[in-house]
Design an enzyme around this catalytic site. Structure first.
Site, PDB file in Angstrom:
ATOM      1  N   LEU A  70      46.576 -12.929 -30.916  1.00 26.85           N
ATOM      2  CA  LEU A  70      47.366 -12.485 -31.612  1.00 26.85           C
ATOM      3  C   LEU A  70      47.834 -11.135 -30.696  1.00 26.85           C
ATOM      4  CD1 LEU A  70      49.245 -13.883 -33.811  1.00 26.85           C
ATOM      5  CD2 LEU A  70      48.294 -12.203 -35.473  1.00 26.85           C
ATOM      6  N   CYS A  71      49.638 -11.906 -30.471  1.00 27.52           N
ATOM      7  CA  CYS A  71      50.290 -10.752 -30.851  1.00 27.52           C
ATOM      8  C   CYS A  71      51.962 -10.738 -30.818  1.00 27.52           C
ATOM      9  CB  CYS A  71      50.707 -10.374 -28.849  1.00 27.52           C
ATOM     10  SG  CYS A  71      50.748 -11.275 -28.398  1.00 27.52           S
ATOM     11  N   HIS A  72      52.745 -10.295 -30.946  1.00 26.06           N
ATOM     12  CA  HIS A  72      53.894 -10.868 -31.027  1.00 26.06           C
ATOM     13  C   HIS A  72      54.526 -11.694 -30.358  1.00 26.06           C
ATOM     14  CE1 HIS A  72      58.576  -9.109 -30.755  1.00 26.06           C
ATOM     15  NE2 HIS A  72      57.991  -9.123 -32.127  1.00 26.06           N
ATOM     16  N   GLY A  74      52.608 -14.106 -27.779  1.00 24.74           N
ATOM     17  CA  GLY A  74      51.978 -14.858 -27.297  1.00 24.74           C
ATOM     18  C   GLY A  74      51.798 -14.297 -25.769  1.00 24.74           C
ATOM     19  N   ILE A  99      53.197 -13.718 -34.305  1.00 31.01           N
ATOM     20  CA  ILE A  99      53.057 -13.075 -34.698  1.00 31.01           C
ATOM     21  C   ILE A  99      55.047 -13.514 -34.853  1.00 31.01           C
ATOM     22  CG2 ILE A  99      54.175 -11.090 -34.198  1.00 31.01           C
ATOM     23  CD1 ILE A  99      52.345 -10.537 -37.040  1.00 31.01           C
TER      24      ILE A  99
END
Length: 113
Positions: A70-72, A74, A99
């Site tokens: 998971l990141c901001h 993708g 996210i």
């Protein structure tokens, strides 16, 4: 091929891979991003390791447990997921949309930034 899952599909993915161990959501964002917005662990273990330090901290992750990155939005998580896959991790997925999409699809209380 690397699995791409939307946040709304996460519960189904978690159930599908649970037979391989307790799933992990690996948040690869920077500490300042985690302070702005984070997810609640529900049905998975949440581990935060910034993308830039994944290689030296790789030993902290079990290559046999399922990991969804998971990141901001993708992009970074996709790079980390591919890196893990190339290092022999068995069950890896990217949480497409990051996210930001998590907030829109799963939990509107998660702040967007």
């Amino acid at each position: 091929m690397l699995a791409q899952i939307r946040p709304a599909q996460l519960v189904d993915w978690l159930e599908a891979v649970r037979e391989h161990g307790q799933p992990i959501v690996l948040d690869v964002r920077e500490p300042y991003e985690l302070r702005m917005s984070s997810v609640k662990a529900d049905g998975f273990e949440l581990i935060a390791i910034p993308m830039s330090v994944i290689p030296p901290r790789l030993h902290e992750l079990d290559p046999h447990r399922p990991i969804a990155c998971l990141c901001h939005h993708g992009g970074r998580s996709m790079q980390v997921a591919n890196f893990l896959k190339s290092r022999g991790f068995d069950h890896v997925a990217n949480i497409a949309g990051g996210i930001y999409a998590w907030s829109a699809e799963l939990d509107p209380t998660v702040p967007r930034y």
